[in-house]
Each structure stands twice: as C-alpha cells, then as structure tokens.
Design an enzyme around this catalytic site. Structure first.
Site, PDB file in Angstrom:
ATOM      1  N   LYS A  23       0.839  -1.211   0.000  1.00  0.00           N
ATOM      2  CA  LYS A  23       0.000   0.000   0.000  1.00  0.00           C
ATOM      3  C   LYS A  23       0.873   1.260   0.000  1.00  0.00           C
ATOM      4  CE  LYS A  23      -0.274  -0.289   5.063  1.00  0.00           C
ATOM      5  NZ  LYS A  23      -1.041  -0.889   6.171  1.00  0.00           N
ATOM      6  N   ARG A  28     -10.234  -0.063  14.979  1.00  0.00           N
ATOM      7  CA  ARG A  28     -10.077   0.710  13.759  1.00  0.00           C
ATOM      8  C   ARG A  28     -11.094   0.199  12.744  1.00  0.00           C
ATOM      9  NH1 ARG A  28      -4.183   1.114  10.884  1.00  0.00           N
ATOM     10  NH2 ARG A  28      -4.730  -0.971  10.142  1.00  0.00           N
ATOM     11  N   TYR A  74      12.932  31.503   5.016  1.00  0.00           N
ATOM     12  CA  TYR A  74      11.666  32.168   5.333  1.00  0.00           C
ATOM     13  C   TYR A  74      11.520  32.474   6.817  1.00  0.00           C
ATOM     14  CZ  TYR A  74       9.722  31.163   0.688  1.00  0.00           C
ATOM     15  OH  TYR A  74       9.467  31.119  -0.653  1.00  0.00           O
ATOM     16  N   MET A  87       9.148  24.879   0.416  1.00  0.00           N
ATOM     17  CA  MET A  87       8.418  23.908  -0.395  1.00  0.00           C
ATOM     18  C   MET A  87       9.370  23.059  -1.240  1.00  0.00           C
ATOM     19  SD  MET A  87       5.451  24.464  -3.264  1.00  0.00           S
ATOM     20  CE  MET A  87       4.430  25.461  -2.195  1.00  0.00           C
TER      21      MET A  87
HETATM   22  C1  LIG Z   1      -0.146  -1.809   6.917  1.00  0.00           C
HETATM   23  C2  LIG Z   1      -0.675  -3.103   7.431  1.00  0.00           C
HETATM   24  C3  LIG Z   1       0.181  -4.216   7.600  1.00  0.00           C
HETATM   25  C4  LIG Z   1       1.686  -4.143   7.480  1.00  0.00           C
HETATM   26  O1  LIG Z   1       2.244  -3.758   8.722  1.00  0.00           O
HETATM   27  P1  LIG Z   1       3.837  -3.618   8.919  1.00  0.00           P
HETATM   28  O2  LIG Z   1       3.998  -3.176  10.329  1.00  0.00           O
HETATM   29  O3  LIG Z   1       4.282  -2.584   7.953  1.00  0.00           O
HETATM   30  O4  LIG Z   1       4.436  -4.940   8.625  1.00  0.00           O
HETATM   31  C5  LIG Z   1      -0.404  -5.432   7.928  1.00  0.00           C
HETATM   32  N1  LIG Z   1      -1.741  -5.546   8.115  1.00  0.00           N
HETATM   33  C6  LIG Z   1      -2.586  -4.487   8.001  1.00  0.00           C
HETATM   34  C7  LIG Z   1      -4.034  -4.683   8.255  1.00  0.00           C
HETATM   35  C8  LIG Z   1      -2.081  -3.230   7.681  1.00  0.00           C
HETATM   36  O5  LIG Z   1      -2.912  -2.185   7.588  1.00  0.00           O
END
Ligand SMILES: *Cc1c(COP(=O)(O)O)cnc(C)c1O
Length: 369
Positions: free
Chosen positions: A38, A136, A264, A313
């Site tokens: 991701k 979550r 700045y 920036m």
């Molecule tokens: C991002 C994520 C992971 C990966 O976690 P790491 O600590 O980067 O290995 C695994 N499971 C879920 C549900 C996640 O959101």
C-alpha cells in the site's frame, strides 16, 4: 565540477530480496506470505516492488484502497490482491479487477453482497476482518452469526480468509494485550469456521508480529515495513537492509555573516559566520516542516549537516560550516548507512511516516545488479 543531478529515491531490489528471505526464515515453510504494498509500497515504487515480490514467490499482496489495486492489475500483476480498506463506491472497480475485499462491517458485507449479485459473481473471494482491540476496522464477536448466515445464504461470495491486526506488536510492554488479541482472534475465527463448516485461512501478524509472536502465524502473515528494511526494534533492524536511499545534491553554497538570517521568516539567525548549502528538496518532496530548525540533518561527505531554519516547499538549507564540500556534491537524507528511522525520530515520528511521505515528484531509480 560534477553535473547537477536531481533528487532521487534509489531502490535496491537485492535488499528487498534479502529482507523477504529473512522474514520468510522466521515463519514455517508452509505459512503463506502476504507482501503489503500500500501507499506506493511504503513510498517506494509499488509496481516495481509488487513485480519483484511476485517473482520471489510471495503468495498474496495487499493494498489499502481499490485504486492502488487497479494500478497493480494494469501493470500485469497476477497475484491475489487483498484490499484492506475498500469502500462501497469502489466495488464495481474492485470486481472488474479481481481484487479481494476486506469485509469489515455489516454495512460493507451487505453492500458487497449486493454488488457481487448484480455482477453475477459466484464464490467471489472475500476476507473477514475482526476487530480484536485496535478499534479501527473490523467485526466484533457478536457479529459472527450474522456473517455466517449472510454468506451461507448467498452463492455470490466465499470467505477465503479471516484476519485481524495487532495494535502494539513491537511493544514488549503490551505483550499481555497482544496475547489477548491473539486469543480473541482464535475464538472468533473458530466460531466462524464452525458455523461455515469449512476453514478459511487465518492471518494476524504484521512485521513485528512475525518477530515477536511467531506462534500466531496461522496460515499466512502480512509484512510491510520489514520488506522495506525496517524492523521497529534495534535487533531486527540489524538483520534487515533499507531498500531506499534518498539523495540530492548541493545546488548552491553561501557564506553567511554573523547577524544574517537564512530562509523564510528568518527562522535561522547566525551569531557567527557560517557556510550554508541549498538543496533541491523540500516539504513538497516529503521533508515536512517538523524537520526544520536543526531537527533533521542530511549527510554530506560523511558528515552531518543540520537543516537551517524553516523547510521551504522546494528547498532546504543546511549547515556545512565544518564540511569540506562544493556545489554539485551529493547529500544523503536517508539510506542504508543513515536510517530513515533515525531521521524520523529526530522529528518525533516513525520510519513509516517519512518513507510514505516521499512525494511522487521525487524521481525513482531502481538498481538492478
Ligand atoms: C499496513 C498493514 C500491515 C503491514 O504492517 P507492517 O507493520 O508494515 O508490517 C499489515 N496488516 C494491516 C491490516 C495493515 O494495515
């Protein structure tokens, strides 16, 4: 004089392979491995990383959103892809691209059933997410009956896995909490399996989970940060190799007299004569303003050059008073020798944040040895 180059994130696929093999060595040979790609593969290059993981023999990939999965399919990735956080508005795209949704609420389950039915799907693979304490996303124990009944009445979907996520897998002080999460997950997934009459895969461990709770690897593990070379704990960091090096160059050097200022808002004021170097990297590239005012530093000719004043920036100015350097010389923000974790810690954040912040403007270069 050396030619002016642009700010580049250099990616080392051999380091990725090393990390993959290390993480695999921590689990049983039969346990499946899901690579989390991701957020542009933690700010690196999602397609390049996904292709390499596919070639290395990963069993699954995961992204957060449907749009990320679509990019992988468009690049020809064949592996099954779990979408961790799909939204109902993306279900048609998800199905059209053979992406597998995490089903985390009653609402999402009902809406996905509707979408799968409308698209005339049978046994479409879905993954049930349980909430065991992170609070979550995910179903609670009380929802298990509902899940089983809804799926058994429909031929459209098939539950291929049940999973949950640890809240503090890297924190030894939260061991009891983590063990409790693992216990609840076992209970919920067992009830689900009893009701379904078959056994989907189960998975719960992220990178630090693999290291600290190998007994809870079930049928699959999900690793992100470890693949990119960070382990959240010093003894794990030692075994891993950061895959990304963020480098830039000195575009200009200034001699600054006492009582002058830099940048700045005149956020840096000199009380003595100094030498500053201007680098073509700023908050639009991912170096947030929290790294300014001496918190963050880059490495030039093996010496520390702290950021002077505010991050702009497109630029930062760094203190090179004590460094023998010239315009065109290389500056390293982070890399194998100077970890992104330490850089992040200087501004009170974590490797995950600095890595994923590196913006798409920064050129990616892949080294293939
Ligand atoms: C991002 C994520 C992971 C990966 O976690 P790491 O600590 O980067 O290995 C695994 N499971 C879920 C549900 C996640 O959101």
């Amino acid at each position: 004089m050396s030619k002016v180059g642009e700010t580049t994130l250099v990616l080392d696929l051999e380091a990725l392979e090393h990390n993959y093999n290390y993480l695999r060595s921590k689990i049983k040979p039969e346990t499946k491995f899901l690579g989390v790609v991701k957020a542009f593969a933690y700010g690196s290059d999602m397609v390049t990383i996904a292709k390499k993981l596919e070639q290395l023999g990963a069993d699954y990939l995961a992204v957060a959103y449907v749009s990320e999965g679509v990019l992988l399919r468009e690049a020809g990735i064949q592996l099954p892809i779990l979408v961790l956080h799909p939204l109902a508005s993306n279900f048609d795209d998800l199905i059209a691209n053979h992406l597998e949704p995490s089903i985390y609420s009653k609402n999402i389950l009902e809406q996905f059933l509707e979408a799968a039915k409308a698209q005339k799907q049978t046994d479409y693979p879905v993954h049930i997410k349980f909430n065991t304490g992170l609070n979550r996303l995910g179903f609670s124990e009380a929802d298990v009956n509902f899940i089983a009944e809804e799926t058994m009445h429909s031929k459209c979907i098939k539950i291929v896995s049940a999973f949950s996520h640890l809240a503090a897998s890297e924190d030894k002080n939260e061991r009891d909490f983590s063990l409790n999460q693992i216990g609840s997950f076992k209970k919920m997934s067992n009830t689900l399996m009893d009701k379904l009459g078959y056994a989907p895969m189960r998975h719960m461990l992220n990178t630090s989970g693999i290291i600290n709770y190998p007994e809870a690897q079930f049928e699959m593990v999900r690793s992100g940060i470890g693949l990119y070379g960070y382990g959240n704990q010093a003894h794990v960091d030692k075994e891993l190799q950061p895959i990304a090096t963020l480098k830039t160059i000195i575009s200009q050097i200034h001699q600054i007299d006492a009582n002058e200022s830099v940048g700045y808002n005149r956020a840096f004021k000199s009380d003595q004569a100094i030498k500053s170097a201007t680098l073509p990297i700023g908050h639009a590239d991912g170096i947030g303003r929290q790294y300014g005012k001496g918190k963050g530093f880059v490495t030039i000719n093996n010496k520390k050059a702290p950021i002077l004043g505010n991050v702009c920036m497109d630029m930062i100015m760094v203190d090179v008073t004590k460094i023998d350097c010239k315009e065109g010389d290389e500056a390293i923000v982070f890399g194998p020798q100077k970890s992104a974790e330490n850089f992040a810690a200087a501004a009170n954040t974590i490797s995950y944040e600095i890595l994923t912040a590196i913006s798409q403007r920064v050129k990616r270069e892949v080294i293939k040895k």
